[in-house]
Design an enzyme around this catalytic site. Sequence first.
Site, PDB file in Angstrom:
ATOM      1  N   GLU A   1      52.832  33.987  35.779  1.00 38.77           N
ATOM      2  CA  GLU A   1      54.136  33.754  35.210  1.00 38.77           C
ATOM      3  C   GLU A   1      54.699  35.187  35.073  1.00 38.77           C
ATOM      4  O   GLU A   1      55.974  35.091  35.201  1.00 38.77           O
ATOM      5  CB  GLU A   1      54.048  33.326  33.813  1.00 38.77           C
ATOM      6  CG  GLU A   1      53.557  31.917  33.623  1.00 38.77           C
ATOM      7  CD  GLU A   1      54.965  30.866  34.008  1.00 38.77           C
ATOM      8  OE1 GLU A   1      55.969  31.495  34.221  1.00 38.77           O
ATOM      9  OE2 GLU A   1      54.660  29.635  33.771  1.00 38.77           O
TER      10      GLU A   1
ATOM     11  N   GLU B   1      29.177  34.076  36.753  1.00 37.64           N
ATOM     12  CA  GLU B   1      29.269  35.076  35.570  1.00 37.64           C
ATOM     13  C   GLU B   1      28.438  36.317  35.093  1.00 37.64           C
ATOM     14  O   GLU B   1      28.639  37.062  34.668  1.00 37.64           O
ATOM     15  CB  GLU B   1      29.390  34.145  34.396  1.00 37.64           C
ATOM     16  CG  GLU B   1      30.627  33.183  34.168  1.00 37.64           C
ATOM     17  CD  GLU B   1      30.671  32.397  33.041  1.00 37.64           C
ATOM     18  OE1 GLU B   1      30.064  32.797  32.002  1.00 37.64           O
ATOM     19  OE2 GLU B   1      31.348  31.354  33.140  1.00 37.64           O
TER      20      GLU B   1
END
Length: 323
Positions: A105, A136
């Site tokens: 954004e 991870e």
Amino acid sequence: MYAEEIAMPKTGYAPENARSATQPTGLASTEAGAAGYAGLDTWADAQILSAILHGQQRAIAAVGATLPAIAAAAGLAADAISGGGRLVYLASGSPALVSLGDALEIPQTYGVPRNRIVLIFAGGDAIFHNLTGAEEDDGAAAERAVADAALGPADCVLGISASGSTPFTVAGLAAAKAAGAKTVAIASNAGCPLFASGDVQVLLETGAEVIAGSTRMGAGTAQKAALNMISTLMGVRLGHVHDGMMVNVTADNDKLRARAARMIGQIARVDDKAAREALSRTGGAVKTAILVAAGAEGPDGARALLEETGDNLRRALDRLSGR
């Protein structure tokens, strides 16, 4: 009637006990269960949803307790972008997906060049289609990714992990700090390994989740709020917000062009036709169009004013009006 239907159950749930269940010694709060949720799977739907909502509200409250750290993080981010560096999001699993929305954004909302926003996620782009957990644990992969990104003193890295102990994120933030980058550690457990590498430590004490260990819920909500606040305050400090309006928006569709015209009209005090003409003359650059509509000597004169005032519209308008 409806308020009664969603009220907390009279038995089996106590908000004050949401963090109080007996747990193994050393267990992170984000992994803990809570006595208040015992029997949750036997409750009515409205009661379950009410408990989930309460967990979300607790998460937001946790963000409010760390505003000074969030402000410091936004300052590091703004310094990086204004100084020619990059803002880097480093995460794995759910925090990576939360980070993605914030990161994508920024160029749209505040006009920051896309190459100044960097994503370092465990598993790379593949996680957008299939989120798995194995990546991870690969701290070495994070170190390689940091090296490949050639991070340095001009950059700011946001490392996000609910537990604060995810190997990928911990190793990546440590590597970024060693490379000289400014670092922000965002986690929900005090004293976690991630904080050892953070120039700024944002502790979001969200506590036990309604569904034990499901940190996409409360911890994820807190992460989203904190990242929104960091990137928005960064935009303000960069001069891309004026009177609560996103004056450096990339206006690349009809909705955003209409919004841009309204901002130009409101700030420069011109009608819609004049606002749209100014926007057209400046190739869609909203700040420049505002100055043109306000009386600057064409797009070149408006751009010169912005350059002289550090791209800050308010200062440019003051200079244009002789204040």
